[in-house]
Design an enzyme around this catalytic site. Sequence first.
Site, PDB file in Angstrom:
ATOM      1  N   SER A  70      52.723  48.001  41.286  1.00  0.00           N
ATOM      2  CA  SER A  70      51.929  47.268  40.306  1.00  0.00           C
ATOM      3  C   SER A  70      52.693  47.189  38.978  1.00  0.00           C
ATOM      4  CB  SER A  70      50.560  47.944  40.148  1.00  0.00           C
ATOM      5  OG  SER A  70      49.662  47.124  39.446  1.00  0.00           O
ATOM      6  N   ASP A 209      46.116  40.205  47.613  1.00  0.00           N
ATOM      7  CA  ASP A 209      46.132  40.970  46.371  1.00  0.00           C
ATOM      8  C   ASP A 209      45.715  40.039  45.240  1.00  0.00           C
ATOM      9  OD1 ASP A 209      46.588  42.504  44.152  1.00  0.00           O
ATOM     10  OD2 ASP A 209      48.674  42.989  44.629  1.00  0.00           O
ATOM     11  N   HIS A 238      46.299  45.167  47.289  1.00  0.00           N
ATOM     12  CA  HIS A 238      47.154  45.673  46.223  1.00  0.00           C
ATOM     13  C   HIS A 238      47.895  46.954  46.592  1.00  0.00           C
ATOM     14  CE1 HIS A 238      48.475  45.686  42.095  1.00  0.00           C
ATOM     15  NE2 HIS A 238      47.934  46.859  41.834  1.00  0.00           N
TER      16      HIS A 238
END
Length: 253
Positions: A70, A209, A238
């Site tokens: 991320s 995601d 994600h």
Amino acid sequence: MGSALYYPRVIPEALSKKFKITIVDQRGFAKRLGTDVEKESSYDLDLLLSDFSFFQKQLEIPPCLVLGHSGHGYMALAYAKKYPELVKQLLLVATGPSHGAPLQERESYFETMASVERKEKHQRLQYKFQRQIQREPEGLEDFFNLYCVSQDALGFYNLSIDSTLLWEGVKTNKLAFDHLFGKLFVEIKVEDYLSAIKCPITIVLGKYDFQVAPHYTWDPILQSFPGVKKFVIEECGHLPFYERPKEFLFVIP
């Protein structure tokens, strides 16, 4: 790179068996003990990178694969550029091109790709989160944790997942995230890093995601960097290594 409390909870056994994994807190996840005034400069990216370098050298970790998930993908990019002698391979997971303009595309992507059930769950979670904020006018103590839970319908392909326990006990410093994720990573130019990094780079993204910019927003950038490998995992959100560990292991270096 990230939370040394959160990530062990989402790393599957298959991954921990294949690799010797070291997880290092970034400053935003560490509880502040000092009495000095907290400032944005306390979370300058170069300081975080020097923290990571210190731990790698202190723990005598040789040049290795560095994974950033991320927003931590940007930290991994910057680390590989600043300390090329410490990074053997670079793996960005669920990282968009930036938290700026590409991120705006996720709303239309969500509208197009998300099922009715997903949209309804997202609405319920947003309503619950707003109620939590209203009950604490002085500010939620665990704002970041509760915010992340409120994003479950955006982050997990499996709609039955509740991430509350994954975030239990995780401490965050709001100023750090506002500075890094709300400013620096909005303006980041990943091209400047990709052009300077010599080690192999792999990007792994989940097709479902909706927390970061959609997978296809990388394509215009990667046309200039044909050596960068990009993989999109189906039925995945994600956390590819958590939701699809077999597929994840298949595509990583």
